[in-house]
Design an enzyme around this catalytic site. Structure first.
Site, PDB file in Angstrom:
ATOM      1  N   SER A   8       0.836  -1.201   0.000  1.00 28.97           N
ATOM      2  CA  SER A   8       0.000   0.000   0.000  1.00 28.97           C
ATOM      3  C   SER A   8       0.868   1.247   0.000  1.00 28.97           C
ATOM      4  CB  SER A   8      -0.896   0.013   1.239  1.00 28.97           C
ATOM      5  OG  SER A   8      -1.433   1.306   1.398  1.00 28.97           O
ATOM      6  N   HIS A  33      -1.207  -1.217  -4.279  1.00 26.75           N
ATOM      7  CA  HIS A  33      -2.503  -0.914  -3.659  1.00 26.75           C
ATOM      8  C   HIS A  33      -2.533   0.583  -3.366  1.00 26.75           C
ATOM      9  CE1 HIS A  33      -6.093  -1.791  -1.194  1.00 26.75           C
ATOM     10  NE2 HIS A  33      -5.606  -0.899  -0.333  1.00 26.75           N
ATOM     11  N   ASP A  35      -4.779   3.734  -1.870  1.00 18.66           N
ATOM     12  CA  ASP A  35      -5.910   4.075  -1.007  1.00 18.66           C
ATOM     13  C   ASP A  35      -6.425   5.471  -1.305  1.00 18.66           C
ATOM     14  OD1 ASP A  35      -6.112   1.749   0.826  1.00 18.66           O
ATOM     15  OD2 ASP A  35      -4.013   2.252   1.178  1.00 18.66           O
ATOM     16  N   MET A  37      -9.017   8.322  -0.263  1.00 21.77           N
ATOM     17  CA  MET A  37      -9.838   8.723   0.893  1.00 21.77           C
ATOM     18  C   MET A  37     -10.380  10.123   0.695  1.00 21.77           C
ATOM     19  SD  MET A  37      -7.304   7.454   3.879  1.00 21.77           S
ATOM     20  CE  MET A  37      -6.676   5.778   3.922  1.00 21.77           C
ATOM     21  N   HIS A  66      -8.442   1.270  -4.010  1.00 21.52           N
ATOM     22  CA  HIS A  66      -9.403   1.011  -2.930  1.00 21.52           C
ATOM     23  C   HIS A  66     -10.088   2.335  -2.614  1.00 21.52           C
ATOM     24  CE1 HIS A  66      -9.625   0.052   1.705  1.00 21.52           C
ATOM     25  NE2 HIS A  66     -10.817   0.245   1.180  1.00 21.52           N
ATOM     26  N   MET A  68     -12.252   4.670  -0.705  1.00 24.07           N
ATOM     27  CA  MET A  68     -12.916   4.953   0.571  1.00 24.07           C
ATOM     28  C   MET A  68     -13.579   6.318   0.439  1.00 24.07           C
ATOM     29  SD  MET A  68      -9.869   3.554   2.972  1.00 24.07           S
ATOM     30  CE  MET A  68      -8.716   3.465   1.618  1.00 24.07           C
ATOM     31  N   MET A 137     -11.772  -5.659   5.313  1.00 23.22           N
ATOM     32  CA  MET A 137     -10.943  -4.734   6.100  1.00 23.22           C
ATOM     33  C   MET A 137     -10.612  -5.402   7.435  1.00 23.22           C
ATOM     34  SD  MET A 137     -10.267  -2.045   4.345  1.00 23.22           S
ATOM     35  CE  MET A 137      -9.271  -1.346   5.670  1.00 23.22           C
ATOM     36  N   ASP A 175      -6.829  -6.387   4.103  1.00 17.23           N
ATOM     37  CA  ASP A 175      -6.178  -5.074   4.162  1.00 17.23           C
ATOM     38  C   ASP A 175      -6.232  -4.509   5.582  1.00 17.23           C
ATOM     39  OD1 ASP A 175      -5.177  -2.557   3.627  1.00 17.23           O
ATOM     40  OD2 ASP A 175      -6.891  -1.897   2.404  1.00 17.23           O
TER      41      ASP A 175
HETATM   42  C1  DX5 Z   1      -6.421   1.663   5.513  1.00 17.82           C
HETATM   43  C2  DX5 Z   1      -5.968   1.313   4.138  1.00 17.82           C
HETATM   44  C3  DX5 Z   1      -4.859   0.336   4.062  1.00 17.82           C
HETATM   45  C4  DX5 Z   1      -3.596   0.769   4.732  1.00 17.82           C
HETATM   46  C5  DX5 Z   1      -2.921  -0.474   5.203  1.00 17.82           C
HETATM   47  O1  DX5 Z   1      -7.551   2.444   5.425  1.00 17.82           O
HETATM   48  O2  DX5 Z   1      -7.056   0.757   3.399  1.00 17.82           O
HETATM   49  O3  DX5 Z   1      -4.610  -0.060   2.715  1.00 17.82           O
HETATM   50  O4  DX5 Z   1      -2.731   1.481   3.895  1.00 17.82           O
HETATM   51  O5  DX5 Z   1      -1.835  -0.131   5.955  1.00 17.82           O
HETATM   52  P1  DX5 Z   1      -1.212  -1.120   7.030  1.00 17.82           P
HETATM   53  O6  DX5 Z   1      -0.744  -2.348   6.302  1.00 17.82           O
HETATM   54  O7  DX5 Z   1      -0.101  -0.315   7.610  1.00 17.82           O
HETATM   55  O8  DX5 Z   1      -2.289  -1.453   8.039  1.00 17.82           O
HETATM   56 ZN    ZN Z   2      -6.573  -0.116   1.386  1.00 19.41          ZN
END
Ligand code: DX5
Ligand code: ZN
Length: 220
Positions: A8, A33, A35, A37, A66, A68, A137, A175
């Site tokens: 990620s 990956h 993220d 947000m 991903h 969010m 998650m 994840d």
């Molecule tokens: C959290 C994200 C993850 C995050 C994972 O909201 O969806 O992808 O980056 O990070 P680690 O592996 O550090 O928990």
């Molecule tokens: Zn993620």
């Protein structure tokens, strides 16, 4: 198929992103990956399109985005244009989830459903065959570096059962809080894709950590 590892980028060094992207390019990792947000669905804001454009220009492996964000349908085509080959949306943000998955697939990307830690696997009973992958998650979304939620193992087993019952080929992605200690058990429980942020980027030797995460759980 062996399992996949998706580092990620949220935990990468943003002041030297190119260096971390190159490291993943040269590693045994399978995907990036990413993220996304919005500060609404989750209490944090991450990358926008200008950054994604830069990322896509330098990455040499599939991008897994991903989302969010609230009402993700508004942006599916733009994320696809920004280079996403795999796009996942949260069950909790999609009142017309079947339509959202169709929209993702209509762009040529693979479609995933994400479940928050509190959302039961049974919510997927009538939609599982429309998803190329399901992301469970294993932390509350919004931040990297959080502690893994143990209930995830039970959910993986339930989800595996649902997938087999339906004869679907849906992959299971995990994840949040994934590390070298819990990866073998997650894989043995039925996970196909592991996302890892903090455990890769805070490692003294990220390349070696990725290589260890790639190991077959029966060899660990
Ligand atoms: C959290 C994200 C993850 C995050 C994972 O909201 O969806 O992808 O980056 O990070 P680690 O592996 O550090 O928990
Ligand atoms: Zn993620």
């Amino acid at each position: 198929m062996g399992h996949l590892i998706a580092p990620s980028l949220l935990s990468a060094d943003f002041s030297n992103l190119k260096k971390d992207i190159d490291m993943i390019n040269h590693s045994k990792a399978d995907w990036f990956h990413i993220d996304i947000m919005d500060g609404m669905f989750v209490p944090n804001i991450s990358f926008g399109f200008p950054v994604l454009k830069f990322i896509a220009r330098h990455t040499e492996k599939p991008l897994d985005m991903h989302l969010m964000i609230l009402d993700p349908d508004r942006y599916i085509e733009r994320f696809r244009e920004a280079g996403a080959e795999w796009i996942s949306v949260h069950y909790e943000t999609c009142p017309h989830l079947h339509r959202s998955l169709q929209l993702i697939r209509s762009t040529g990307a693979k479609a995933g459903i994400v479940l928050n830690p509190h959302s039961p696997v049974s919510l997927l009973d009538d939609i599982i065959s429309a998803a190329d992958y399901v992301l469970l998650m294993s932390v509350n979304p919004g931040y990297g570096g959080q502690k893994f939620i143990e209930n995830t193992y039970k959910k993986i087993k339930e989800l595996k059962g649902l997938i087999l019952e339906n004869g679907s080929k849906t992959l299971i992605q995990i994840d949040g809080g994934v590390n070298l200690n819990n990866a073998p058990e997650l894989l043995r429980a039925g996970a196909d894709i592991l996302v890892a942020g903090n455990s890769v980027f805070s490692s003294d030797d990220p390349l070696k950590t990725i290589e260890q995460l790639k190991k077959d759980p029966s060899d660990v």
